[in-house]
Design an enzyme around this catalytic site. Structure first.
Site, PDB file in Angstrom:
ATOM      1  N   THR A 119     122.402 -13.361  38.971  1.00  0.00           N
ATOM      2  CA  THR A 119     122.793 -14.942  38.074  1.00  0.00           C
ATOM      3  C   THR A 119     121.272 -14.905  37.187  1.00  0.00           C
ATOM      4  O   THR A 119     120.871 -14.983  35.576  1.00  0.00           O
ATOM      5  CB  THR A 119     123.393 -15.231  38.049  1.00  0.00           C
ATOM      6  OG1 THR A 119     124.999 -14.753  38.495  1.00  0.00           O
ATOM      7  CG2 THR A 119     123.358 -16.120  37.035  1.00  0.00           C
ATOM      8  N   ASP A 174     118.993 -20.901  47.811  1.00  0.00           N
ATOM      9  CA  ASP A 174     119.332 -19.142  48.204  1.00  0.00           C
ATOM     10  C   ASP A 174     118.310 -17.970  48.016  1.00  0.00           C
ATOM     11  O   ASP A 174     118.163 -17.344  48.315  1.00  0.00           O
ATOM     12  CB  ASP A 174     120.341 -18.750  47.468  1.00  0.00           C
ATOM     13  CG  ASP A 174     120.505 -18.429  45.498  1.00  0.00           C
ATOM     14  OD1 ASP A 174     119.736 -19.481  45.023  1.00  0.00           O
ATOM     15  OD2 ASP A 174     122.002 -18.825  44.776  1.00  0.00           O
ATOM     16  N   THR A 175     117.563 -18.226  46.810  1.00  0.00           N
ATOM     17  CA  THR A 175     115.833 -17.627  46.895  1.00  0.00           C
ATOM     18  C   THR A 175     114.871 -17.599  47.471  1.00  0.00           C
ATOM     19  O   THR A 175     114.010 -16.991  47.669  1.00  0.00           O
ATOM     20  CB  THR A 175     115.425 -18.004  45.567  1.00  0.00           C
ATOM     21  OG1 THR A 175     116.267 -18.137  43.953  1.00  0.00           O
ATOM     22  CG2 THR A 175     114.285 -17.491  44.309  1.00  0.00           C
ATOM     23  N   ALA A 181     125.895 -18.781  41.521  1.00  0.00           N
ATOM     24  CA  ALA A 181     126.732 -18.962  40.545  1.00  0.00           C
ATOM     25  C   ALA A 181     127.822 -19.398  40.305  1.00  0.00           C
ATOM     26  O   ALA A 181     128.979 -19.185  38.999  1.00  0.00           O
ATOM     27  CB  ALA A 181     125.039 -19.438  39.694  1.00  0.00           C
ATOM     28  N   ASN A 185     111.479 -18.704  37.369  1.00  0.00           N
ATOM     29  CA  ASN A 185     112.522 -18.434  36.781  1.00  0.00           C
ATOM     30  C   ASN A 185     112.433 -17.743  35.222  1.00  0.00           C
ATOM     31  O   ASN A 185     112.126 -17.988  34.224  1.00  0.00           O
ATOM     32  CB  ASN A 185     113.571 -19.961  36.462  1.00  0.00           C
ATOM     33  CG  ASN A 185     113.976 -19.861  38.098  1.00  0.00           C
ATOM     34  OD1 ASN A 185     114.601 -20.064  38.453  1.00  0.00           O
ATOM     35  ND2 ASN A 185     112.786 -21.125  38.334  1.00  0.00           N
ATOM     36  N   GLY A 226     122.021  -8.742  44.488  1.00  0.00           N
ATOM     37  CA  GLY A 226     123.127  -8.313  44.190  1.00  0.00           C
ATOM     38  C   GLY A 226     123.013  -7.320  42.967  1.00  0.00           C
ATOM     39  O   GLY A 226     123.259  -6.053  42.451  1.00  0.00           O
ATOM     40  N   SER A 271     129.630 -16.414  42.242  1.00  0.00           N
ATOM     41  CA  SER A 271     131.339 -15.946  43.554  1.00  0.00           C
ATOM     42  C   SER A 271     130.090 -16.444  45.120  1.00  0.00           C
ATOM     43  O   SER A 271     128.847 -16.675  45.060  1.00  0.00           O
ATOM     44  CB  SER A 271     130.905 -14.429  43.479  1.00  0.00           C
ATOM     45  OG  SER A 271     129.969 -13.998  44.210  1.00  0.00           O
ATOM     46  N   GLY A 272     131.371 -16.598  45.424  1.00  0.00           N
ATOM     47  CA  GLY A 272     130.265 -16.758  47.400  1.00  0.00           C
ATOM     48  C   GLY A 272     131.176 -15.721  48.251  1.00  0.00           C
ATOM     49  O   GLY A 272     132.056 -14.977  47.905  1.00  0.00           O
ATOM     50  N   ARG A 273     130.068 -15.887  49.241  1.00  0.00           N
ATOM     51  CA  ARG A 273     130.536 -14.486  50.074  1.00  0.00           C
ATOM     52  C   ARG A 273     129.889 -15.463  51.951  1.00  0.00           C
ATOM     53  O   ARG A 273     129.701 -16.218  52.000  1.00  0.00           O
ATOM     54  CB  ARG A 273     129.871 -13.857  50.636  1.00  0.00           C
ATOM     55  CG  ARG A 273     128.153 -14.091  49.951  1.00  0.00           C
ATOM     56  CD  ARG A 273     127.584 -12.154  49.697  1.00  0.00           C
ATOM     57  NE  ARG A 273     127.818 -12.419  48.021  1.00  0.00           N
ATOM     58  CZ  ARG A 273     127.867 -13.182  47.130  1.00  0.00           C
ATOM     59  NH1 ARG A 273     126.834 -14.236  47.617  1.00  0.00           N
ATOM     60  NH2 ARG A 273     128.046 -13.367  45.743  1.00  0.00           N
TER      61      ARG A 273
END
Length: 489
Positions: A259, A237-238, A10, A296, A406, A12-14
């Protein structure tokens, strides 16, 4: 055998390259880019075409380095979506889940359909930005987007469509919408019709590991690259992060930390009962027939917004500097419930923390370091609360907590989490979502046998730091105060 994982968060991307070498996973960061939402008038939207541009830049970097790719997959955050018109084109930028257009809609829809009926069909936690409420908000606003829409695609589905020309909905992300019925293993037509939409808008649901196309000819010609297979990862992503938890015991608790913080356990079937609804837990789809029984938690968003507020005031901190400030501040000065609605939307988070403290009879933190300490201690204490609920709901007792993502680079938060829960914390790997994305591709291609072999390989490939609980009496006292001040029952 080199494969590519696009992992979009939410903020950044990689793009990460993955290789299997002598039973070990090697990961290389190829490209990293910001993912900043854009405020347009009253609407907060995702810059989806910028994300597509960054995916293309990643593919160009693969080409320029003369790397031969075997496959790729995408994972991202959940609940948000794009709508495709009859001409195959995207209708408008996707709205950000923190946009205000859903304010009050969850309560209205739950009142009309009843919360129990919604939960019995979906098993999904009630959150104001769930996809069902975003779509209901568009319907109530008579949005032209819905009038012209022919296909519903969530963020990874949408980006996959741009890359392949093929439209599929992936299971783990579809399950987060609160429109998917895990008991029938299909979209719930009654719920969809109840919010005024046609079930025809929703497409085929595929499982993680399915091949969902190849890079389209026009894209390959544009970039001068060869086509490769595209797989569906666990595209929430989770879901990918949980696939990467290096657990050796089949009963384990996890915390995907970024995040958002998502805490729970992996189960073989959804837990849909009165207690799960009362505790507001969720049953999100996972990889290989599993479900993520989780809750969450607002996560590091509150701290990220504090940092942005200070930057607007001309004070810039790196995250290590913020951690140092917190470590030097006095312990247990004030606490917040990170999940209070006050903290959901972007804004002046330090002022909101002060507002919350005054509202709950506490003295607000007086320094930036005290604010950071308040946020991190409160997160650790909320983790204990949710871990205890997870044990209660699942009927399991966990010997410790696996933390991935992260956020585990903040070792202070890892240590305070161990202190708060009074159990061991195993932290690693950092790039959990991307690694989970990679292993699903390797399982699909036959390089790994199953998810448990993948977890063993992950355990052998990446360091896992162990944090032992400290200061039990001080943290037990802090937990009692936390429960009292936040009013958490």
């Amino acid at each position: 055998m080199t494969i590519l994982a696009f992992d979009l968060g939410a903020s950044s991307g990689r793009a990460l390259l993955g290789r299997l070498n002598n039973g070990k996973i090697e990961v290389e960061e190829l490209h990293r880019f910001p993912n900043d939402p854009v405020q347009v008038g009253d609407r907060l939207q995702w810059d989806i075409l910028r994300l597509l541009h960054e995916l293309k830049q990643s593919l160009l970097k693969v080409k320029h380095r003369e790397i031969r790719l075997q496959s790729l997959a995408i994972d991202s955050w959940a609940v948000d979506f794009g709508l495709i018109g009859s001409n195959g084109e995207l209708l408008g930028n996707p709205y950000h889940y923190r946009d205000h257009h859903t304010d009050g809609v969850m309560e209205q829809v739950a009142g009309e359909l009843t919360a129990s009926a919604i939960f019995e069909k979906t098993g999904i936690q009630f959150l104001p930005f769930n996809t069902i409420y975003q779509l209901a908000a568009l319907k109530k606003a008579n949005s032209p987007l819905l009038r012209d829409a022919k296909h519903f695609l969530m963020i990874p589905d949408l980006l996959r469509y741009f890359l392949t020309g093929e439209m599929y909905n992936e299971f783990s992300n579809a399950s987060t919408t609160q429109l998917y019925n895990p008991l029938t293993e299909s979209w719930d037509a009654e719920l969809i019709q109840a919010i005024g939409l046609s079930p025809d808008l929703f497409g085929s649901v595929v499982q993680p590991g399915a091949q969902v196309g190849s890079l389209r000819t026009s894209l390959c010609e544009e970039l001068g690259i060869e086509s490769v297979p595209v797989y569906a990862a666990a595209e929430h992503d989770t879901g990918s992060a949980v696939a990467a938890v290096p657990a050796l015991d089949r009963s384990f608790a996890y915390l995907s930390c970024g995040t958002w913080s998502l805490m729970g356990t992996e189960v073989n079937a959804p837990v849909i009962n009165e207690l799960a609804q009362q505790l507001n837990f969720t049953n999100e789809g996972g990889a290989y027939g599993t479900y993520r029984l989780l809750k969450n938690i607002m996560g590091l968003w509150v701290l990220q917004e504090c940092r942005r507020a200070w930057e607007r005031a001309g004070i810039s901190y790196t995250f290590p500097e913020l951690v140092k400030l917190a470590d030097e501040a006095e312990p247990f000065g004030a606490c917040i419930d990170p999940d209070d609605p006050l903290f959901l939307h972007p804004g002046d988070m330090p002022a909101r923390i002060a507002e919350y403290c005054l509202r709950t009879g506490q003295k607000p933190p007086e320094s930036n370091g005290a604010i950071v300490r308040c946020v991190l201690e409160s997160l650790a204490l909320k983790y204990r609360y949710v871990l205890e609920l997870t044990e209660q709901l699942s009927g399991q007792a966990f010997g410790g907590l696996h933390m991935v993502g992260g956020g585990i680079q903040n070792t202070l938060l890892c240590q305070w989490t161990a202190n708060a829960i009074g159990k061991l914390v195993w932290a690693g790997p950092v790039e959990g979502s991307a690694i989970g994305n990679l292993v699903v591709q390797w399982i699909a291609s036959g390089e790994l046998a199953d998810i448990w072999e993948a977890r063993r390989v992950i355990r052998d490939s990446f360091p896992v730091d162990t944090f032992e609980p400290e200061q039990p009496e001080a943290w037990e006292k802090a937990y009692v105060t936390f429960r009292e001040k936040t009013g958490i029952a």
